[in-house]
Enzyme design. Structure first.
Site, PDB file in Angstrom:
ATOM      1  N   PRO A  29       0.833  -1.209   0.000  1.00 23.61           N
ATOM      2  CA  PRO A  29       0.000   0.000   0.000  1.00 23.61           C
ATOM      3  C   PRO A  29       0.865   1.255   0.000  1.00 23.61           C
ATOM      4  CG  PRO A  29       0.088  -0.963   2.204  1.00 23.61           C
ATOM      5  CD  PRO A  29       0.884  -1.875   1.304  1.00 23.61           C
ATOM      6  N   GLU A  34      -2.546   1.533 -14.105  1.00 25.56           N
ATOM      7  CA  GLU A  34      -3.682   2.473 -14.064  1.00 25.56           C
ATOM      8  C   GLU A  34      -3.128   3.749 -13.443  1.00 25.56           C
ATOM      9  OE1 GLU A  34      -6.630   1.352 -15.450  1.00 25.56           O
ATOM     10  OE2 GLU A  34      -5.390  -0.404 -15.828  1.00 25.56           O
ATOM     11  N   CYS A  63      -8.393  10.016  -9.575  1.00 29.30           N
ATOM     12  CA  CYS A  63      -7.756   9.905 -10.895  1.00 29.30           C
ATOM     13  C   CYS A  63      -8.657  10.487 -11.974  1.00 29.30           C
ATOM     14  CB  CYS A  63      -7.407   8.453 -11.207  1.00 29.30           C
ATOM     15  SG  CYS A  63      -8.812   7.344 -11.104  1.00 29.30           S
TER      16      CYS A  63
HETATM   17  P1  NAD Z   1       2.526   7.007  -6.725  1.00 23.90           P
HETATM   18  O1  NAD Z   1       2.774   6.385  -8.049  1.00 23.90           O
HETATM   19  O2  NAD Z   1       3.481   8.006  -6.200  1.00 23.90           O
HETATM   20  O3  NAD Z   1       2.418   5.880  -5.603  1.00 23.90           O
HETATM   21  C1  NAD Z   1       1.597   4.748  -5.801  1.00 23.90           C
HETATM   22  C2  NAD Z   1       2.313   3.539  -5.247  1.00 23.90           C
HETATM   23  O4  NAD Z   1       3.519   3.337  -6.005  1.00 23.90           O
HETATM   24  C3  NAD Z   1       2.724   3.704  -3.797  1.00 23.90           C
HETATM   25  O5  NAD Z   1       2.516   2.484  -3.122  1.00 23.90           O
HETATM   26  C4  NAD Z   1       4.202   4.052  -3.902  1.00 23.90           C
HETATM   27  O6  NAD Z   1       4.964   3.737  -2.758  1.00 23.90           O
HETATM   28  C5  NAD Z   1       4.623   3.224  -5.090  1.00 23.90           C
HETATM   29  N1  NAD Z   1       5.846   3.687  -5.763  1.00 23.90           N
HETATM   30  C6  NAD Z   1       6.346   4.950  -5.818  1.00 23.90           C
HETATM   31  N2  NAD Z   1       7.479   4.965  -6.556  1.00 23.90           N
HETATM   32  C7  NAD Z   1       7.690   3.685  -6.969  1.00 23.90           C
HETATM   33  C8  NAD Z   1       8.677   3.064  -7.809  1.00 23.90           C
HETATM   34  N3  NAD Z   1       9.684   3.749  -8.347  1.00 23.90           N
HETATM   35  N4  NAD Z   1       8.541   1.739  -8.073  1.00 23.90           N
HETATM   36  C9  NAD Z   1       7.514   1.013  -7.557  1.00 23.90           C
HETATM   37  N5  NAD Z   1       6.573   1.554  -6.752  1.00 23.90           N
HETATM   38  C10 NAD Z   1       6.656   2.879  -6.465  1.00 23.90           C
HETATM   39  O7  NAD Z   1       1.039   7.618  -6.774  1.00 23.90           O
HETATM   40  P2  NAD Z   1       0.236   8.281  -5.579  1.00 23.90           P
HETATM   41  O8  NAD Z   1       0.706   9.667  -5.371  1.00 23.90           O
HETATM   42  O9  NAD Z   1       0.181   7.367  -4.423  1.00 23.90           O
HETATM   43  O10 NAD Z   1      -1.247   8.292  -6.177  1.00 23.90           O
HETATM   44  C11 NAD Z   1      -1.774   9.342  -6.917  1.00 23.90           C
HETATM   45  C12 NAD Z   1      -1.756   8.983  -8.389  1.00 23.90           C
HETATM   46  O11 NAD Z   1      -2.485   7.781  -8.609  1.00 23.90           O
HETATM   47  C13 NAD Z   1      -2.422  10.027  -9.255  1.00 23.90           C
HETATM   48  O12 NAD Z   1      -1.633  10.247 -10.380  1.00 23.90           O
HETATM   49  C14 NAD Z   1      -3.755   9.377  -9.630  1.00 23.90           C
HETATM   50  O13 NAD Z   1      -4.304   9.857 -10.835  1.00 23.90           O
HETATM   51  C15 NAD Z   1      -3.355   7.940  -9.725  1.00 23.90           C
HETATM   52  N6  NAD Z   1      -4.510   7.053  -9.617  1.00 23.90           N
HETATM   53  C16 NAD Z   1      -4.924   6.406 -10.743  1.00 23.90           C
HETATM   54  C17 NAD Z   1      -6.050   5.594 -10.698  1.00 23.90           C
HETATM   55  C18 NAD Z   1      -6.544   4.903 -11.939  1.00 23.90           C
HETATM   56  O14 NAD Z   1      -7.363   3.996 -11.814  1.00 23.90           O
HETATM   57  N7  NAD Z   1      -6.110   5.279 -13.120  1.00 23.90           N
HETATM   58  C19 NAD Z   1      -6.728   5.405  -9.487  1.00 23.90           C
HETATM   59  C20 NAD Z   1      -6.262   6.066  -8.353  1.00 23.90           C
HETATM   60  C21 NAD Z   1      -5.138   6.895  -8.429  1.00 23.90           C
END
Ligand code: NAD
Length: 479
Positions: free
Chosen positions: A173, A244, A278
């Protein structure tokens, strides 16, 4: 205060010595949760346990897996209040929305419990009793890496689909909502065999370590930049990347609609969950004949919103997830104003604790402004006036993202043109959050790849095996 534990090989803990995350309530800065940061050994141990548990879970009858998911859904439903509360405390979402996210999660678990056992392949007859079978099989080990903005709904969908199709899952998460992930994992794990579900906590580096492991699928919901890093990691290991990611969703307001109604739609799309969805409305293209009335109504709705802590049931707009994110949102607003946008309301950093940001409306925006080009992910509605529907369509289509788009129109012809011409995964006509329960989503370009929701997600998380069966010594009847 929640003390989060990791779940590896069916046991909660040990927690490793790579440090600890601290999550503060974005409404007042008080401590909400502490979570361990998984070290590389913990990540490797979770992958090994998942590998070992996967074959047995894959052989478990689909109806039995579905029954386990139904029991898990009932447990999540029974704990809905607590899950909503911890979500509000960790990321600020108002109580009603947080509760709605949990209900959506329960509905997804049940949907996948129903669909799993009837998810099937096809058969094709060849010459004289030869036959081609297409059998679906689980992919094996799925790493699910999820965001903070709708943590229960997103996680239940991904995990439900992966588990019911017979995959072992390692969930990571967001570092901003570890206790929400932990509570959910505890509820699910009680109904699953050891090792089938693991939970690792930590920030981006833990996700990156997990994405580089020997897993079969990395399913990521999150930002576009992270999605691209994960796609690159998967290109090295050969894992499938299911992404996504972010959006920059436009809404087109046609000349023939009631500007008051359009303003309420835009306010809902831009300000719900403080714009941290999103599919939030990120940019508005309104016909010049109604743009002034639309903007005035939007300001009225924005100024009437009750801003406050999410746990107060009267709150309509909670804080942003943290101050770091607020700085980014405010930076885009300030840059737009410096570049000629007119600030109609909001656009300031309030005094006091927490990460609050007011609902903000900007007029006279241009396509070159970051607030129009990038995903703002805050309660900001930037408006650009257009002279024609053609102009609106072409500006809306011109984006590096391709998640979804909304068109508010009374014209069937314009509605038809919009869904045919906009290069996005989902087009919504006359409702910013329209959509049937269980619907799919198929993002394009910077917004990701693969189906993230709906029955089609079951296809993404399974592999099809094609079997050719023929009689020995060539085609013959009666074999
Ligand atoms: P994020 O990508 O920063 O983080 C999401 C997850 O990825 C976290 O668990 C984080 O620790 C992990 N993560 C971060 N860097 C990583 C790496 N280099 N390698 C692997 N994992 C890594 O996103 P966020 O800020 O948590 O969420 C917001 C974003 O999510 C927004 O851009 C939003 O639009 C998007 N979102 C998309 C959908 C969809 O269905 N398209 C749904 C919800 C949120």
């Amino acid at each position: 205060m929640y003390q989060v534990r990791q779940l590896i090989a069916g046991g909660w803990g040990p927690d490793g010595d790579a440090g600890e995350l601290l999550v503060l309530d974005p409404s007042d800065g008080t401590e909400v949760s502490r979570a361990p940061v998984a070290d590389p050994a913990a990540v490797a141990a979770a992958v090994k346990a998942a590998r070992e548990a996967a074959p047995r879970w894959a052989r478990t009858a689909p109806a039995e897996r579905a029954a386990a998911l139904h029991r898990a859904a009932a447990a999540v439903e029974a704990a809905a209040d607590q899950l909503a509360e911890v979500q509000t405390a960790e990321m600020g979402r108002p109580a009603g929305g947080a509760r709605g996210g949990v209900e959506a999660g329960v509905a997804s678990l049940r949907q996948y419990a129903e669909l799993g056992p009837v998810h099937r392949g096809r058969a094709l007859a060849g010459p004289a009793e030869a036959i081609d079978l297409m059998a679906v099989e689980p992919r094996g080990v799925v790493a699910a890496i999820t965001p903070w903005n709708d943590p229960v709904a997103v996680t239940c969908g991904l995990l439900g689909a992966a588990l019911v199709t017979g995959n072992a899952v390692i969930h990571k998460p967001s570092e901003r909502t570890p206790a929400t992930g932990w509570l959910l994992a505890r509820l699910l794990d009680e109904h699953l065999p050891d090792g089938v579900l693991s939970l690792l906590t930590g920030a981006g580096p833990v996700g990156a370590t997990l994405a580089a492991q020997d897993v079969d699928v990395v399913a990521h919901v999150g930002s576009t930049a992270t999605g691209r890093a994960i796609a690159a990691a998967c290109a090295v290991t050969g894992a499938k990347a299911l992404l996504e990611n972010g959006g920059n969703d436009p809404v087109i307001v046609d000349a023939d609609v009631d500007p008051e109604w359009a303003a309420r739609q835009i306010a809902l799309g831009a300000f719900a969950n403080s714009g941290q969805l999103c599919v939030a409305v990120e940019r508005v293209y309104a016909h010049t004949s109604i743009v002034e009335r639309l903007s005035a109504s939007l300001v009225r709705v924005a100024e009437a919103m009750k801003v406050g802590p999410g746990r107060d049931p009267r709150t309509e707009l909670g804080p942003l997830v943290d101050r770091r994110h607020r700085d980014q949102v405010h930076g885009q607003v300030l840059a737009a104003v410096a570049d000629g946008a007119r600030l109609l309301c909001g656009g300031f950093v309030p005094d006091g604790p927490g990460a609050f940001y007011p609902p903000t409306v900007l007029a006279d925006c241009t396509d070159r402004m970051a607030v129009m080009r990038e995903e703002t992910f805050g309660p900001v509605a930037p408006v650009l006036a257009v002279d024609s529907f053609d102009e609106a369509l072409s500006r809306a289509a011109n984006s590096a993202y391709g998640l979804s788009a909304t068109v508010l129109t009374g014209s069937m012809q314009h509605a038809q043109r919009a869904w045919r011409e906009l290069p996005v995964g989902t087009v919504k006509i006359n409702a910013v959050f329209g959509g049937a329960p269980g619907g799919a989503a198929h993002p394009r370009r910077g917004s990701g790849q693969g189906f993230g929701y709906g029955p089609e997600l079951l296809d993404e998380l399974t592999a099809t095996k094609v079997v050719h069966i023929s009689a020995p010594d060539g085609p013959k009847w009666g074999w």
